[in-house]
Design an enzyme around this catalytic site. Structure first.
Site, short mmCIF file in Angstrom:
data_model
loop_
_atom_site.label_atom_id
_atom_site.label_comp_id
_atom_site.label_asym_id
_atom_site.label_seq_id
_atom_site.Cartn_x
_atom_site.Cartn_y
_atom_site.Cartn_z
N HIS A 87 -7.89 -8.38 -5.84
CA HIS A 87 -6.45 -8.13 -5.77
C HIS A 87 -6.13 -7.04 -4.75
O HIS A 87 -5.16 -7.15 -3.99
CB HIS A 87 -5.93 -7.75 -7.16
CG HIS A 87 -4.45 -7.56 -7.22
ND1 HIS A 87 -3.57 -8.61 -7.17
CD2 HIS A 87 -3.69 -6.43 -7.30
CE1 HIS A 87 -2.33 -8.15 -7.23
NE2 HIS A 87 -2.38 -6.83 -7.31
N ARG A 99 -5.76 12.85 -1.43
CA ARG A 99 -4.88 12.56 -0.30
C ARG A 99 -3.40 12.78 -0.63
O ARG A 99 -2.56 12.79 0.25
CB ARG A 99 -5.11 11.12 0.17
CG ARG A 99 -6.44 10.97 0.88
CD ARG A 99 -6.97 9.55 0.85
NE ARG A 99 -8.24 9.43 1.55
CZ ARG A 99 -9.42 9.83 1.08
NH1 ARG A 99 -9.49 10.40 -0.11
NH2 ARG A 99 -10.52 9.67 1.77
#
Length: 158
Positions: free
Chosen positions: A93, A132
């Site tokens: 996915h 991040r």
């Protein structure tokens, strides 16, 4: 010879749209916060009554392109920023979402001649995404800087 570059000095003359994926909102909220902080520090009105900034929330990164396209049909933006976080799981996915989101965002940008910053984190783990999104560095700030540079560059070229 002419040399053209975008400016980092101010965002106050730009109309900016941000499209944010709600999926993995622990991450996307942090990226959005970093993005808004950068835009504000560079002179863009980020208040709730701003006429130079619109934020659109979508369910996930797969839906970013259609929302970006709809925004560009609605109004004249100088630049859009697409924000999302796709974390690799046990199925394919991840690959489908990233592939279609990136291709879709690029196509909308080309179709409307408006830069769209691809601010979708693609990581192998939640830890990488968190790093991040603010633990080590908030890439939302970087995405906003890219938007300021590209928005001003395209304005200057036109």
């Amino acid at each position: 010879m002419a040399i053209f570059e975008g400016s980092f000095t101010t965002a106050s003359n730009l109309k900016v749209g941000i499209v944010v994926a709600r999926f993995n909102d622990l991450i996307t909220n942090k990226i959005l916060s970093g993005c808004l902080d950068c835009l504000k520090r560079h002179g863009l009105d980020t208040s709730e009554t701003s006429e130079t900034l619109d934020i659109v929330w979508v369910p996930g990164s797969f839906e970013l392109p259609i929302a970006a396209k709809t925004l560009l049909k609605k109004s004249n933006y100088d630049v859009l920023i697409s924000l999302g976080a796709v974390i690799r799981g046990e199925t394919s996915h991840y690959d489908v979402v990233i592939s279609e989101a990136s291709k879709g965002i690029a196509q909308v940008s080309y179709d409307y001649d408006v830069p769209i910053i691809f601010g979708v984190l693609t990581t192998d783990s939640m830890q990488q995404a968190l790093e991040r999104a603010g633990i080590k560095n908030n890439l939302g700030w970087n995405y906003a800087l890219q938007a300021i540079e590209m928005g001003s560059l395209i304005k200057n070229l036109n």
